[in-house]
Design an enzyme around this catalytic site. Structure first.
Site, PDB file in Angstrom:
ATOM      1  N   ARG A 103       0.843  -1.182   0.000  1.00 16.34           N
ATOM      2  CA  ARG A 103       0.000   0.000   0.000  1.00 16.34           C
ATOM      3  C   ARG A 103       0.876   1.229   0.000  1.00 16.34           C
ATOM      4  O   ARG A 103       1.725   1.385   0.874  1.00 16.34           O
ATOM      5  CB  ARG A 103      -0.900  -0.043   1.251  1.00 16.34           C
ATOM      6  CG  ARG A 103      -1.975   0.988   1.238  1.00 16.34           C
ATOM      7  CD  ARG A 103      -3.069   0.637   2.219  1.00 16.34           C
ATOM      8  NE  ARG A 103      -2.667   0.798   3.614  1.00 16.34           N
ATOM      9  CZ  ARG A 103      -3.528   0.962   4.608  1.00 16.34           C
ATOM     10  NH1 ARG A 103      -4.820   0.975   4.361  1.00 16.34           N
ATOM     11  NH2 ARG A 103      -3.108   1.096   5.833  1.00 16.34           N
ATOM     12  N   THR A 107      -0.905   7.641  -0.894  1.00 19.56           N
ATOM     13  CA  THR A 107      -2.183   7.621  -1.629  1.00 19.56           C
ATOM     14  C   THR A 107      -3.115   6.539  -1.080  1.00 19.56           C
ATOM     15  O   THR A 107      -4.306   6.532  -1.379  1.00 19.56           O
ATOM     16  CB  THR A 107      -1.945   7.314  -3.116  1.00 19.56           C
ATOM     17  OG1 THR A 107      -1.358   6.017  -3.211  1.00 19.56           O
ATOM     18  CG2 THR A 107      -1.005   8.334  -3.749  1.00 19.56           C
ATOM     19  N   ASP A 199      -1.358  -2.973  12.682  1.00 20.54           N
ATOM     20  CA  ASP A 199      -0.818  -3.440  11.399  1.00 20.54           C
ATOM     21  C   ASP A 199      -0.667  -4.960  11.476  1.00 20.54           C
ATOM     22  O   ASP A 199       0.241  -5.473  12.142  1.00 20.54           O
ATOM     23  CB  ASP A 199       0.533  -2.766  11.114  1.00 20.54           C
ATOM     24  CG  ASP A 199       1.048  -3.115   9.724  1.00 20.54           C
ATOM     25  OD1 ASP A 199       1.088  -4.319   9.379  1.00 20.54           O
ATOM     26  OD2 ASP A 199       1.415  -2.185   8.975  1.00 20.54           O
ATOM     27  N   ASP A 202       2.768  -6.539  10.447  1.00 16.97           N
ATOM     28  CA  ASP A 202       3.797  -6.366  11.478  1.00 16.97           C
ATOM     29  C   ASP A 202       3.562  -7.306  12.655  1.00 16.97           C
ATOM     30  O   ASP A 202       4.511  -7.880  13.205  1.00 16.97           O
ATOM     31  CB  ASP A 202       3.802  -4.915  11.988  1.00 16.97           C
ATOM     32  CG  ASP A 202       4.581  -3.991  11.055  1.00 16.97           C
ATOM     33  OD1 ASP A 202       5.309  -4.502  10.174  1.00 16.97           O
ATOM     34  OD2 ASP A 202       4.448  -2.763  11.209  1.00 16.97           O
TER      35      ASP A 202
HETATM   36  N1  U5P Z   1      -3.908  -2.931   7.207  1.00 17.79           N
HETATM   37  C1  U5P Z   1      -3.635  -3.354   8.488  1.00 17.79           C
HETATM   38  N2  U5P Z   1      -4.313  -2.814   9.532  1.00 17.79           N
HETATM   39  C2  U5P Z   1      -5.293  -1.892   9.357  1.00 17.79           C
HETATM   40  C3  U5P Z   1      -5.565  -1.478   8.062  1.00 17.79           C
HETATM   41  C4  U5P Z   1      -4.865  -1.997   7.007  1.00 17.79           C
HETATM   42  O1  U5P Z   1      -2.775  -4.205   8.702  1.00 17.79           O
HETATM   43  O2  U5P Z   1      -5.891  -1.451  10.360  1.00 17.79           O
HETATM   44  C5  U5P Z   1      -3.155  -3.477   6.068  1.00 17.79           C
HETATM   45  C6  U5P Z   1      -3.392  -4.949   5.881  1.00 17.79           C
HETATM   46  O3  U5P Z   1      -2.144  -5.552   5.877  1.00 17.79           O
HETATM   47  C7  U5P Z   1      -4.052  -5.132   4.557  1.00 17.79           C
HETATM   48  C8  U5P Z   1      -4.065  -3.791   3.925  1.00 17.79           C
HETATM   49  O4  U5P Z   1      -3.316  -5.992   3.739  1.00 17.79           O
HETATM   50  O5  U5P Z   1      -3.547  -2.851   4.870  1.00 17.79           O
HETATM   51  C9  U5P Z   1      -5.486  -3.531   3.519  1.00 17.79           C
HETATM   52  O6  U5P Z   1      -5.664  -2.269   3.270  1.00 17.79           O
HETATM   53  P1  U5P Z   1      -6.762  -1.722   2.308  1.00 17.79           P
HETATM   54  O7  U5P Z   1      -6.232  -1.879   0.911  1.00 17.79           O
HETATM   55  O8  U5P Z   1      -8.050  -2.468   2.543  1.00 17.79           O
HETATM   56  O9  U5P Z   1      -6.836  -0.301   2.736  1.00 17.79           O
END
Ligand code: U5P
Length: 208
Positions: A103, A107, A199, A202
């Site tokens: 990600r 953005t 996360d 992590d």
């Molecule tokens: N993600 C997290 N915790 C959160 C939000 C996102 O770990 O509270 C990470 C995840 O690893 C997931 C990605 O793979 O971001 C999903 O983000 P999205 O594309 O749905 O925003």
């Protein structure tokens, strides 16, 4: 599209453990896989079985076997790997199709960096694995990639979802079902789910 929140005491208990900041990396990893097993149990409820007669210990016996269901699990790297073992415990014959997305932290848009899919995607149910459905960007990018490769049957397993992400996926891909343990309150400005788990990558890999 349907969103199935798997509402079960074991699931609620285990999600509680994942929410605790004090939960260690090894416990987070094993409990994530335990929840994945419970989510896949629900997600496979519609699988059809076929009756066969086999030789049992006391003579011929009629059994049921899952018929004609080809599955590929699609972990989104890297956090999706944290659900893979639990799912494969239940569907050991599934092929693994890996999708690498990261990600862009500015953005929040997903960027593809590695893709290796099973060869016959058009004949398989694809079960996407990602612990968190936050903005929905990663899931939508993965669904679009799978559809480009001929996939016609897709569902997603996510430990925790944000309502914003669900709405986005629902609008873009109403044919994809989501199986989750919890729908949380909201996303913060950084795209993290609140209260969420933090996360997930992590926490599964022990990085910061
Ligand atoms: N993600 C997290 N915790 C959160 C939000 C996102 O770990 O509270 C990470 C995840 O690893 C997931 C990605 O793979 O971001 C999903 O983000 P999205 O594309 O749905 O925003």
């Amino acid at each position: 599209m349907a969103v199935y929140v798997v509402d079960h005491p074991l699931v609620r208990h285990k999600i509680g453990i994942l929410r605790m900041e004090s939960t260690s990396t090894s416990e987070f990893r094993s409990v994530s896989n335990e929840v994945a097993r419970l989510l896949i149990y629900e997600a496979t409820k519609g699988f059809r079985t076929e009756k066969h007669t086999v030789q049992g210990w006391a003579g011929p016996v009629e059994i049921e076997a899952i018929s004609g269901k080809k599955v590929t699990v699609v972990p989104i790297l890297r956090a999706g790997l944290g659900l893979m073992d639990g799912v494969l415990d239940m569907i050991p014959g599934a092929k693994i199709s890996v999708v690498g997305l990261y990600r862009n932290e500015e953005t929040l848009e997903p960027v593809e960096y590695y893709v290796k899919l099973a060869s016959d995607m058009d004949q398989r149910l694809a079960i996407i694995l990602d612990p968190m459905l936050a903005t929905g960007g990663s899931l939508i990018a993965t669904i679009e990639l799978l559809k480009r490769h001929g996939c016609r049957q897709i569902c997603s397993l996510n430990l925790v979802c944000a309502p914003e992400g669900i709405a986005k996926v629902e609008a873009a891909h109403p044919d994809v079902d989501i199986y989750t343990a919890a729908i949380d309150d909201h996303l913060n400005e950084q795209g993290y789910i609140i209260p969420g788990l933090g996360d997930a990558g992590d926490r599964i890999f022990g990085t910061k």
